[in-house]
Design an enzyme around this catalytic site. Structure first.
Site, PDB file in Angstrom:
ATOM      1  CB  SER A 105      48.625  16.493 108.762  1.00 36.60           C
ATOM      2  OG  SER A 105      49.036  15.467 107.769  1.00 36.60           O
ATOM      3  CG  ASP A 246      52.399  12.839 107.880  1.00 33.72           C
ATOM      4  OD1 ASP A 246      51.563  12.825 106.783  1.00 33.72           O
ATOM      5  OD2 ASP A 246      51.819  12.614 108.986  1.00 33.72           O
TER       6      ASP A 246
END
Length: 449
Positions: A105, A246
């Protein structure tokens, strides 16, 4: 890796030190066994999709994950570089029995992670993760001959995901100029392509991943380049993603940051006005700014507050059948279109709200007034006593009473470190800082190890 492997978002660590190829193989085999035992695979050969972000270590970890799955008799569709929400969407679209995303991430490039998804692109719950961990390196009967899994590349997967994003947007973006900071990450081609298909003029920065530059001084954790570029090119707005795309933060035409709370607030109001906000309710975490709570109350929109972490937001959304939730970090979940946070989806719908009402991003963001928020981390303390120590709780109560309805105090134990987080919101930053530092001092004294 010491202790429990799975954290709040899969297994993460320093690639090739903590997160090794051997561990990736073992995790994948164990995941295949556990999902098979709960009946996800029915009577046919199981299938999996595997995606990754562009970081260099993703290449060998992808190979290890694919090897583990195929050795356990799972057919694998390799997606290549794709955002985490793309892997989730394609897990559902391809009716795969499981999905795997290889990404850390927003972490720095040397880290990496492995996240497993169940059928439908849903995150695994804590119990399933514990079961997978318990099965690591256990003896098992290995298939041979035609029983081993087959591996292929899904060449159309990214295009299908992009088409899905475009199809969700209710209003075209013709006439808008946007700057996209792709964090040299997984959205480097998907996000610009989706915006262009919808008619926007797109300027990209940090959209040339080389495996080493992901998240480096760019993306949603470093907004300075985006702020400067939006002003320089006179764009209507800018959007920044993290490495696996995301989450999304925004910048208005004047270069001012629009955070996740503001994005969630404007999307909630837009959805409510269009009759698309389930039960007129939005799900947020306890760390959401008090200004968000006040704005939602003024709009007669209910707020369900959860613990920090997108998995808790998702859990509350599923329990209540709510359609919208998110975090201050820009992790926004639009359940009508996705099973997880999706930065590109979020950005597209914010831009659509701008275009449909011919409103600026600053105007949309003005639905809430962000109160100054100060967060102080206090390390090296007995965090387990934070909620029960009478002296500390008395000081918190006094501070909260002084702030009244104009502010808020929140003490929270870190989920991963021996520290307590002290968060204070107040009408002015000076007042918030004064209260936060005072309480941090009380934490150091009363909870000292």
């Amino acid at each position: 890796m010491a202790g429990r492997l799975f954290g709040t978002d899969g297994v993460r660590g320093l690639a090739n030190r903590d997160l090794t190829a051997e561990l990736a193989v073992d995790l994948s085999v164990a995941a295949a066994h556990i999902l098979g035992e709960i009946g996800a695979f029915a009577d046919q050969r199981p299938t999996a999709v595997v995606g990754r972000d562009p970081r260099a270590s993703g290449e060998f970890l992808e190979a290890a994950v694919v090897a583990g799955l195929a050795s356990a008799g799972v057919d694998v569709h390799r997606l290549g570089v794709v955002p985490t929400p793309g892997t989730a969407y394609l897990t559902s679209l391809l009716k795969a029995d499981m999905g795997v995303m290889i990404s850390a991430s927003h972490n720095a490039m040397p880290d990496n992670g492995i996240k497993f998804l169940a059928r439908g692109g849903l995150k695994l719950d804590d119990d399933l993760e514990r079961q997978i961990e318990s099965r690591l390196a256990e003896p098992w009967d290995r298939p041979t001959g035609g029983g081993v899994g087959r591996v292929g590349d899904s060449h159309s997967g990214v295009a299908a995901y992009t088409s899905h994003l475009v199809d969700t947007v209710p209003h075209r973006l013709d006439g808008l100029t946007v700057v996209l900071d792709c964090a040299n990450g997984a959205a480097f081609d998907v996000a610009p392509e989706a915006f262009r298909q919808l008619g926007a003029r797109v300027v990209t920065i940090h959209a040339e991943p080389d495996g080493l530059n992901i998240n480096r001084d760019c993306g949603s954790t470093h907004l300075a380049d985006l702020q400067r570029t939006v002003v320089d090119v006179r764009a209507d707005a800018g959007f920044a993603f993290d490495g696996d795309a995301d989450r999304c933060l925004a910048v208005d035409a004047a270069g001012e940051v629009v955070d996740g709370d503001q994005i969630l607030a404007m999307l909630a109001v837009t959805a409510r006005d269009a009759g698309r906000l389930a039960a007129d309710t939005v799900v947020a975490t306890v760390m959401s700014n008090l200004g968000f709570m006040q704005a939602m109350a003024a709009e007669n929109i209910n707020v369900v507050a959860t613990a920090v972490g997108d998995r808790y937001v998702l859990e509350a959304m599923r329990t209540g059948a709510f359609s919208l939730g998110g975090e201050q970090s820009g992790h926004v979940i639009m359940a009508d279109h996705a099973t997880t946070g999706d930065g590109t989806l979020t950005a597209l719908h914010v831009a659509s709200a701008m275009a449909s009402g011919q409103r600026t991003l600053a105007d949309l963001a003005s639905v809430m007034t962000r109160l100054p928020q100060v967060l102080v981390n206090v390390p090296g303390v007995d965090k387990a006593r934070a909620d029960t120590d009478p002296v500390l709780q008395a000081e918190v109560a006094v501070a909260a009473a002084k702030l009244g309805d104009s502010g808020r105090v929140l003490l929270r134990q870190s989920g991963t470190e021996p520290l307590v987080r002290v968060m204070v919101e107040a009408p002015s930053r000076e007042q918030a800082s004064t209260v936060a530092e005072h309480l941090a001092g009380v934490v150091r004294t009363t909870l000292a190890l």
